[in-house]
Design an enzyme around this catalytic site. Sequence first.
Site: not given
Length: 173
Positions: A59, A61, A89, A92
């Site tokens: 992701h 992040e 999420c 993260c």
Amino acid sequence: MSQSSFTPEDEQFMRRAIELARIAESEGEVPVGALLVKDGEVIAEGWNRSIGAHDATAHAEIQTLRKAGEVLQNYRLLDTTLYVTLEPCPMCAGALLHSRVKRIVFGAPDLKAGAAGTVLNLFEHQAAYHYADVERGLLEQECREQLQSFFKRRRKEKKAERKAQQLEQGNES
């Protein structure tokens, strides 16, 4: 968690995150971009790479935290701010807590998996060993529209793909 008054510098950094999300989209990824700032300087940038990297953890992040750790030579990213176009999420959020990011600023809420207050809030959970300031809604409309137009286009492409397959199967019989 707050929806504070953002500074022109905050807006500038979120606009850069939106640009990074465009890179993700150009690579066929869900358009999410992130960057980490320390003392007014961008330390690291990232965007979603899960599809291309075949990595569920890639992701925006996480990509950003990995790069920042290398730059600062430390996994603890003290006194930093992460700007991200979509609410983190749970994965993260956990990584942000573990890395000790001080402030998280996000654009659009994630109605399905948001872990910074929309679905759940790991940043205020009693099990959190570090607390971060979370600020939501910076350039929210732009961030939301970027994601919505991506998914709208994606659904249209999938529908056209299914229709083409059906036509192809009809020609084979």
